[in-house]
Structure formats: C-alpha cells, structure tokens
Write an enzyme that holds these catalytic residues in place. Structure first.
Site, short mmCIF file in Angstrom:
data_model
loop_
_atom_site.label_atom_id
_atom_site.label_comp_id
_atom_site.label_asym_id
_atom_site.label_seq_id
_atom_site.Cartn_x
_atom_site.Cartn_y
_atom_site.Cartn_z
N GLU A 109 -17.47 12.74 -11.85
CA GLU A 109 -17.12 11.35 -11.63
C GLU A 109 -18.10 10.60 -10.74
OE1 GLU A 109 -12.32 11.57 -12.46
OE2 GLU A 109 -13.00 11.19 -10.41
N GLU A 117 -10.55 16.30 -17.55
CA GLU A 117 -9.34 16.02 -16.77
C GLU A 117 -8.46 15.06 -17.56
OE1 GLU A 117 -9.86 14.60 -12.76
OE2 GLU A 117 -11.49 16.02 -12.35
#
Length: 488
Positions: free
Chosen positions: A205, A394
C-alpha cells in the site's frame, strides 16, 4: 417502519444461508455442490480447482515482542507512543503476541484449510538500524515461521515492507537512501528465504505509507508536508519497490515470483456500458499515476507531471527503469471503491461520484460497501496493463463484533460483506481473468494502526487480556467456502 440497524440487516442476511457451527470444524457438505458440479472447481459458484485461498496479517499488527531478540524501534513504535496519535493510547507492543504464539496461529490457519498465508517481515528485526549487520535472532524467527507453515501444508507469501520502517533511518521516506536500504534488505531476505518462499511482495500500500503518512499525517510519522516534498516521498516509495524487485531477482533462487501489494484506487462504472467502462479505465490510470501506473508503465504519465508542475518529483537517471521492472504478479488490496461516470466536460473525461450519507458502510467510516469493485478493479487492472497474474492480497471489513453470552462472535454482517465481494471475485474468475488467489484480511483481530484496537477486522476474536483466539461465525463460513471451493 421500525428502524433496522446495519448489524440487524447483516445478521439476517448472513445467518440465512450459513450452515456452520461457530467455533467448531463443520463437516464438508457434499450436497453443497449443485447437480452436475463437483463443488471443488466445478458447478455454479465454483472457483478454479487450483485457486489459492489464504489469510493475511502484518508484522507490527500482530507480532508484539517489540524489544525482544534485538529488534530495532520502528516509526510505528515512536508514533504509537506519542500521546494523541492512536485511539485510546494503544500500541503494538504486545498486539496478538504472535512472536511467541505463532504455532497457535499456524494451527488456526490449518483448521481453516487455507492453502497460503500472507505475512510481513519486520525490517527492524533483520536490520535493527535499517542497514548494516543483520540480526541472526530476527532471521531465526522467520525461518521458524516459514518452516512451521510448510510443515502444516501452508504456502508462505512474504511481504517485505508493511509500513513498519526502522526508526534509525534518517529522514524516513523523505530520504532517497531509504529506498537503497530497502533494496539491500529485500535482497538479503530473498537470499535467505527463497529456498522455501516462492512469492515475495516488495511493499504494501504505497499510498498509505506515503500520502497518509507524509501528506495528511494520520499514519506514522504523522507529517503534513508541502506537495513537492510529498511527491518526492512518493517517488522514493515506488523507487524502493523497483530496486527491491531487482535485488530480489539478483539474490533469489530460480523460480521465485516477485510482485507487490497495492491499494490502487479503483472504481465501478455507473452503468455497464462502453462509455462508462472506458471512463473507469481512464480514472484508474489517472488516479494511480504516481503509484501503480508508474510501476506498470515505467514512467510518470504526462497529465500527472503537468498537474504537479514545479512540485513534480525529481527523478534520477535509471529510476524509471527500476520502477518499471517487470513483475510476475500484481496483488491488489480491495476493500471499497467509488462509482465513476463518463463526463467529457471533466478533466480526463470522467467524474467520480461521491458517497452519500445513506451509502452502506462497515464500522470504519471509510469502508463503504462496494462489492462490484472486486470485479471491476481486477478487470480494469488486467485490461490496462495485462499483468501475468493477479491476486487479491487483502479483502475484509471492520465490524463491531460484540461477544455473545456464550462467548462467541456472530459476525453475520462480515459474512454478508464477504459473500457479496466474493460473488464478484467469482465473476472475475469465471470470465477468465488471471486471478490466482485471495487472502482474507485478517486472520485475527489485531492492532489497526491509528484506530488501535477499536476497529476489528479478524475472523478470529482475540481477547487481548488473555490472548485467547476464538473463531467467529465468519471463520466457519470461510472454512466451508474453502472446503467446497465455492460460495456458501
């Protein structure tokens, strides 16, 4: 009409289709497969027979043991111990104590029947100062974890950086040298683990450890820099990824696959027509110009550089070639999204529609329920850049998760969320998109960054006073899905 809460709605929808017993291991129901399908790779709602089901965690969120066996301090240790930065003054000092309880956590994974586990390595356990002499005890921990997973029949997928930056690195991501230090660390870990680990993700991320950490300041180190400095931090982040890819390839055993886990900004077309689908593709390319677009295209697109003007990042010779290093897979963290409609009067020819006050969301204010983004995110990334393989690294949700009188958690709203998103993942697989696996976030309740322990994402409840792990309703649902390889 009486008021119905989000949890009441979720409970009704989730329980209606669930035939598992919370806390136990339900039998595999042969009748779950429709006529003409096996239930394992065939039939309505089925996934490919070789589809990889897994769970995901991150080092600072679960490990604890922050001062043990030579681990160095991280930016999150400093941030969490700064008053007012984390909800209720929480820290990751103990978290889920997985540093000591990892065999118990491997047992949770095995009981679920997952094929893979995505975890991150704490950089400061390996290099306490971010560089220099490696710490043998830190490496020993990850060797034990990898060996334990393999012994349980679970494939390790390793993320090398999930936000916990060694605090000793001067300037953090403001300093170009941090990208170089990361490459050295990544190459070292690939050399030590790639005899057993075949899937490495460089960073997790990019937007979170750059923009949310150095621009808006909600995450460690909590800075609010001017835009020119933010863009340089972004550049150092993608450069670290690219140099990390090169270092892994230089030190890893043959057959090692390399990618990253990114929370790309992704969208759903307002209507599934050609003009709105094209608008989504333009939006994904433009809104990720500084991150995934730069990585997949090996350049900063002209519209991004023009928009930034004098604040554009300073790029050195060879940087973009490294940033654009070819990848074996792209992993995407998919939680939420926005709707896009075509509008030629807007820059880029698209408009991002805002969420409305009544738009459904989970416990976290940002987590709007947008199931279709699972399909459209994967499809758009595939159509734009044709990665060799895709993973969902995720997906999951926060929920209130009250403990019932019998000590269990009946998180039917999480089951509702997961079932809806996985319906759209199944569509992606059915249409032949190269999606190879899915990692549910998260294996267990853990330290949720600046939200501390107030937002719970786990499918196992953790009593943080005793560290007891208890399967939630969602764990039983996921176990049944894995066993049948189809929606349940």
């Amino acid at each position: 009409m009486s008021r119905i809460s989000r949890r009441d709605l979720g409970r009704g929808l989730g329980v209606a289709a669930l035939g598992a017993t919370v806390g136990g291991v339900p039998p595999v129901l042969a009748q779950a497969a429709p006529a003409g399908g096996t239930g394992v790779g065939g039939g309505a709602g089925a996934f490919p027979a070789d589809f990889v089901w897994g769970c995901a965690t991150a080092a600072y969120q679960i490990e604890g043991g922050v001062k043990e066996d030579g681990r160095g301090a991280t930016n999150w240790d400093v941030f969490a111990h700064t008053p007012g930065k984390v909800a209720q003054g929480a820290t990751g000092d103990v978290a889920c104590d997985s540093y000591h309880r990892y065999p118990e956590d491997i047992a949770l994974l095995k009981a679920l029947g997952v094929k893979a586990y995505r975890f991150s390595v704490a950089w400061s356990r390996i290099f306490p100062d971010g560089k220099g002499k490696p710490n043998a005890k830190g490496l020993d921990y990850y060797n034990r974890l990898v060996d334990g997973l393999l012994a349980a029949g679970i494939t390790p997928h390793v993320t090398l950086f999930h936000w916990d930056l060694p605090a000793a690195l001067p300037g953090g991501w403001q300093n170009r040298d941090t990208a170089l230090a990361f490459a050295d660390y990544a190459g070292f870990m690939a050399g030590k683990l790639s005899d057993r680990v075949k899937h490495f993700m460089t960073v997790n991320e990019l937007r979170c450890f750059t923009d949310l950490s150095y621009m808006t300041g909600g995450k460690a180190p909590g800075l609010k820099l001017p835009m020119g400095e933010v863009n340089q931090v972004r550049h150092h982040g993608v450069l670290a990824h690219g140099l990390g890819v090169q270092a892994i390839r230089a030190h890893a055993k043959p057959g090692t696959q390399v990618g990253l886990a990114d929370n790309a900004t992704i969208f759903v077309p307002a209507i599934e027509t050609a003009e709105h689908i094209d608008a989504v593709k333009r939006a994904v390319r433009e809104e990720n110009a500084m991150f995934l677009t730069a990585i997949m295209e090996g350049r900063y697109i002209d519209s991004y550089l023009a928009a930034q003007g004098k604040d554009a990042p300073k790029v050195q010779a060879g940087d973009m070639a490294a940033i654009g290093s070819p990848l074996d897979f792209v992993s995407v963290n998919i939680y939420t999204g926005n709707t896009v409609r075509a509008d030629q009067s807007k820059p880029g020819g698209y408009e991002i529609l805002p969420h409305l006050p009544q738009s459904p969301r989970m416990a976290s204010p940002w987590l709007y329920v947008t199931p279709e983004v699972m399909y459209w995110g994967l499809r758009t990334i595939h159509e734009l850049w044709q990665p060799k393989a895709l993973y969902v690294s995720e997906n999951g949700c926060s929920a209130d998760d009250p403990v019932a009188a019998d000590g269990k958690v009946y998180d039917a709203d999480r089951v509702m969320y997961l079932r809806n998103y996985l319906t759209h993942l199944q569509r992606a697989a059915r249409e032949g998109l190269p999606v190879k696996g899915y990692f549910l976030w998260s294996l267990m309740d853990n330290f949720e960054w600046e939200d501390g322990y107030t937002k719970l994402f786990g499918i196992h409840h953790v009593d943080f006073a005793t560290q007891k792990r208890t399967p939630k309703l969602s764990a039983d649902w996921y176990r049944q899905l894995i066993a049948t390889n189809r929606l349940v």
